[in-house]
Scaffold this active site. Structure first.
Site, PDB file in Angstrom:
ATOM      1  N   LYS A 110       0.864  -1.184   0.000  1.00 30.39           N
ATOM      2  CA  LYS A 110       0.000   0.000   0.000  1.00 30.39           C
ATOM      3  C   LYS A 110       0.893   1.223   0.000  1.00 30.39           C
ATOM      4  CE  LYS A 110      -4.470   0.899   0.119  1.00 30.39           C
ATOM      5  NZ  LYS A 110      -5.618   0.086  -0.329  1.00 30.39           N
ATOM      6  N   ASP A 150      -6.903   4.472  -4.495  1.00 26.58           N
ATOM      7  CA  ASP A 150      -7.571   4.229  -3.202  1.00 26.58           C
ATOM      8  C   ASP A 150      -8.289   5.534  -2.851  1.00 26.58           C
ATOM      9  OD1 ASP A 150      -7.885   2.270  -0.903  1.00 26.58           O
ATOM     10  OD2 ASP A 150      -7.085   3.978   0.186  1.00 26.58           O
TER      11      ASP A 150
HETATM   12  P1  NAD Z   1     -13.462   7.679  -2.478  1.00 27.57           P
HETATM   13  O1  NAD Z   1     -12.393   8.658  -2.301  1.00 27.57           O
HETATM   14  O2  NAD Z   1     -14.040   7.472  -3.842  1.00 27.57           O
HETATM   15  O3  NAD Z   1     -14.686   8.044  -1.505  1.00 27.57           O
HETATM   16  C1  NAD Z   1     -14.571   8.179  -0.129  1.00 27.57           C
HETATM   17  C2  NAD Z   1     -15.947   8.574   0.411  1.00 27.57           C
HETATM   18  O4  NAD Z   1     -15.915   8.569   1.833  1.00 27.57           O
HETATM   19  C3  NAD Z   1     -16.389   9.989  -0.005  1.00 27.57           C
HETATM   20  O5  NAD Z   1     -17.779   9.988  -0.257  1.00 27.57           O
HETATM   21  C4  NAD Z   1     -16.131  10.824   1.246  1.00 27.57           C
HETATM   22  O6  NAD Z   1     -16.967  11.938   1.327  1.00 27.57           O
HETATM   23  C5  NAD Z   1     -16.434   9.799   2.308  1.00 27.57           C
HETATM   24  N1  NAD Z   1     -15.823  10.099   3.592  1.00 27.57           N
HETATM   25  C6  NAD Z   1     -14.578  10.555   3.848  1.00 27.57           C
HETATM   26  N2  NAD Z   1     -14.406  10.696   5.184  1.00 27.57           N
HETATM   27  C7  NAD Z   1     -15.557  10.312   5.750  1.00 27.57           C
HETATM   28  C8  NAD Z   1     -16.011  10.221   7.078  1.00 27.57           C
HETATM   29  N3  NAD Z   1     -15.221  10.580   8.092  1.00 27.57           N
HETATM   30  N4  NAD Z   1     -17.278   9.764   7.296  1.00 27.57           N
HETATM   31  C9  NAD Z   1     -18.071   9.414   6.269  1.00 27.57           C
HETATM   32  N5  NAD Z   1     -17.707   9.476   4.982  1.00 27.57           N
HETATM   33  C10 NAD Z   1     -16.466   9.915   4.735  1.00 27.57           C
HETATM   34  O7  NAD Z   1     -12.924   6.318  -1.868  1.00 27.57           O
HETATM   35  P2  NAD Z   1     -13.345   4.841  -2.223  1.00 27.57           P
HETATM   36  O8  NAD Z   1     -12.466   4.340  -3.273  1.00 27.57           O
HETATM   37  O9  NAD Z   1     -14.832   4.763  -2.366  1.00 27.57           O
HETATM   38  O10 NAD Z   1     -12.915   4.091  -0.870  1.00 27.57           O
HETATM   39  C11 NAD Z   1     -13.776   3.986   0.266  1.00 27.57           C
HETATM   40  C12 NAD Z   1     -13.321   2.822   1.120  1.00 27.57           C
HETATM   41  O11 NAD Z   1     -13.347   1.640   0.322  1.00 27.57           O
HETATM   42  C13 NAD Z   1     -11.888   2.942   1.657  1.00 27.57           C
HETATM   43  O12 NAD Z   1     -11.812   2.315   2.929  1.00 27.57           O
HETATM   44  C14 NAD Z   1     -11.083   2.151   0.659  1.00 27.57           C
HETATM   45  O13 NAD Z   1      -9.856   1.702   1.194  1.00 27.57           O
HETATM   46  C15 NAD Z   1     -12.059   1.040   0.385  1.00 27.57           C
HETATM   47  N6  NAD Z   1     -11.781   0.339  -0.872  1.00 27.57           N
HETATM   48  C16 NAD Z   1     -11.906   0.971  -2.084  1.00 27.57           C
HETATM   49  C17 NAD Z   1     -11.598   0.266  -3.229  1.00 27.57           C
HETATM   50  C18 NAD Z   1     -11.762   0.869  -4.588  1.00 27.57           C
HETATM   51  O14 NAD Z   1     -11.487   0.162  -5.580  1.00 27.57           O
HETATM   52  N7  NAD Z   1     -12.234   2.088  -4.727  1.00 27.57           N
HETATM   53  C19 NAD Z   1     -11.161  -1.071  -3.154  1.00 27.57           C
HETATM   54  C20 NAD Z   1     -11.061  -1.677  -1.903  1.00 27.57           C
HETATM   55  C21 NAD Z   1     -11.378  -0.954  -0.768  1.00 27.57           C
END
Ligand code: NAD
Length: 425
Positions: A110, A150
């Site tokens: 990561k 991410d």
């Molecule tokens: P992103 O940047 O697209 O979105 C993040 C979202 O979380 C946004 O809507 C933001 O407003 C919200 N957010 C931020 N801080 C917050 C808080 N304190 N309370 C509530 N909402 C909050 O990110 P993503 O890619 O959707 O990732 C979200 C989660 O999913 C992370 O934990 C990431 O590690 C995990 N994840 C994502 C992927 C991927 O392919 N996108 C894959 C595996 C895991």
């Protein structure tokens, strides 16, 4: 809320596994786990970047390659003001476990940059992304360590990073990272892969636990993962009664039209003022009287302080690390089924793997081919984990950790990094 160190918390989870070591399904011993108690390689870079306005900013960046026994390391790059080395180490360890649960030929890594993207211009984000690659280019590569997007990074950030890498190396290397734009060798289906993969896991679990077809769902986080899972589950007839982003949440017991909320957020920057909805905080959203809770934002959302108050019967961990180990114990006691991150959100890395395979062979698949292969991988992984849950009477996270660590330790043994019984004899 007490701050939980996600890395220390995960090491505690590994230690807890040793009580299952006597079962024949568990192929590792307590001493084998020492190899997983720290990352194989860690790079910390502090680098100056000249911003568009001429000022110089020193940026902190990290790349952790946790374990590479099963193949090149793989894992996203996060841009967030709270990124620190312990968060990146925890995320890299989870990636190691995730690629192993899905049986992908990868290890886990990561990266992260401590930055607030909301107060940084696009121009400056490009400068920072390119400089980060100049700092770490010898550490990554298509057969070494393969980044991806991410939190607060996306296909555009990947495009800048790939372009910089290819300029340095003087050759095309599309498999150097995944989550790229389609035009640069990205895979169809990658944008919805995390949510689609989680939906397949959810479908299997809903069937296993007889969840009613119109069950109510609350989703925390409305980014790539959260928005898409809300859209998919709404399309399958589930009622999405609560949604949130970093500014707060909204609730309506009649359920939301997710497309409408998305259009509102795109126009206004946040969903909090969406009309015909009651406002809730992110903390309140977690405690709503819903059937299914989907944390899809950040880690440490469900802790020992609020776990006993959770009313949902099932938690689908789309985010990485949203439930702490102390909270896990409380939820398990209260019969809440927790579908763990390393299984549930593995759709993203699985389609990243498909992207890398397509890059390596220079031959590209249709979206349907990608999604069919994803469905097979996700359902097989759920079934394997769920079998172990029933057999050992354990929770899904413990089972997923056992499946993953069995594979990692087996690979380490074959490499001669851990003595196997045959060798000792
Ligand atoms: P992103 O940047 O697209 O979105 C993040 C979202 O979380 C946004 O809507 C933001 O407003 C919200 N957010 C931020 N801080 C917050 C808080 N304190 N309370 C509530 N909402 C909050 O990110 P993503 O890619 O959707 O990732 C979200 C989660 O999913 C992370 O934990 C990431 O590690 C995990 N994840 C994502 C992927 C991927 O392919 N996108 C894959 C595996 C895991």
């Amino acid at each position: 809320m007490t701050k939980v160190n996600p890395f220390e918390d995960t090491l505690g989870r590994l230690k807890n596994l040793t009580k299952h070591c006597k079962d024949p399904a568990v192929k590792f011993s307590e001493t084998d786990l020492v190899l997983l108690s720290s990352p194989k390689r860690t790079l910390i870079v502090n680098f100056p970047v000249k911003m568009k306005d001429g000022t110089i900013r020193v940026i902190n960046g990290y790349r952790v390659q946790y374990n590479d026994a099963r193949g090149p390391t793989k894992g996203g790059i996060r841009f967030h003001p709270h990124v620190d080395i312990d968060e990146v180490k925890a995320l890299a360890l989870w990636m190691t476990l995730k690629t192993a649960v899905l049986d992908l030929p990868y290890g886990g890594a990561k990266g992260g940059i401590t930055i607030d993207t909301k107060s940084t211009s696009t121009d400056d984000l490009e400068r920072i992304s390119r400089e980060f690659i100049r700092q770490i280019h010898n550490f990554v590569g298509p057969t070494k360590d393969i980044p991806a997007p991410d939190v607060y990074t996306n296909a555009q950030v990947m495009a800048w990073m790939l372009d910089e890498y290819e300029k340095i190396k003087g050759e095309k290397a599309p498999g150097m990272l995944t989550g790229k734009p389609i035009e640069l060798g990205g895979s169809l289906g990658r944008d919805i892969a995390t949510a689609q993969g989680a939906a397949y896991v959810f479908r299997e679990a809903a069937d296993a636990y007889d969840l009613k077809p119109n069950a109510t769902v609350a989703v925390q986080g409305f980014g790539n993962a959260g928005m898409n899972i809300a859209k998919i589950l709404a399309g399958w007839g589930y009622k999405i009664v609560a949604l949130s982003d970093s500014k707060g949440g909204i609730y309506n017991d009649n359920g939301f039209n997710v497309e409408e909320v998305n259009a509102f957020k795109e126009k206004n920057g946040s969903l909090v003022d969406f009309p015909k909805a009651k406002k809730v905080t992110n903390e309140e959203l977690l405690l709503l009287n819903v059937d299914v809770l989907v944390p899809a934002a950040l880690e440490n959302q469900i802790t020992k302080e609020n776990a006993a108050k959770i009313k949902a019967k099932m938690i689908l961990e789309v985010a990485n690390g949203p439930v702490t180990s102390e909270a896990d114990a409380i939820l398990h006691k209260n019969d809440v089924v927790v579908l763990p991150d390393i299984l549930t959100n593995a759709g993203g890395v699985t389609v990243s793997y498909f992207e890398w395979v397509q890059n390596n062979q220079g031959y590209y698949w249709t979206e349907q081919e990608v999604l069919d292969k994803l469905e097979k991988k996700m359902t097989a992984a759920f079934k394997e984990v769920h079998e172990l849950v029933k057999r050992l009477d354990i929770d899904h996270r413990t089972a997923a950790y056992i499946v993953a660590i069995n594979r990692i330790i087996e690979a380490e043994k074959k490499r001669g990094n851990i003595s196997s019984e045959e060798k000792v004899k």
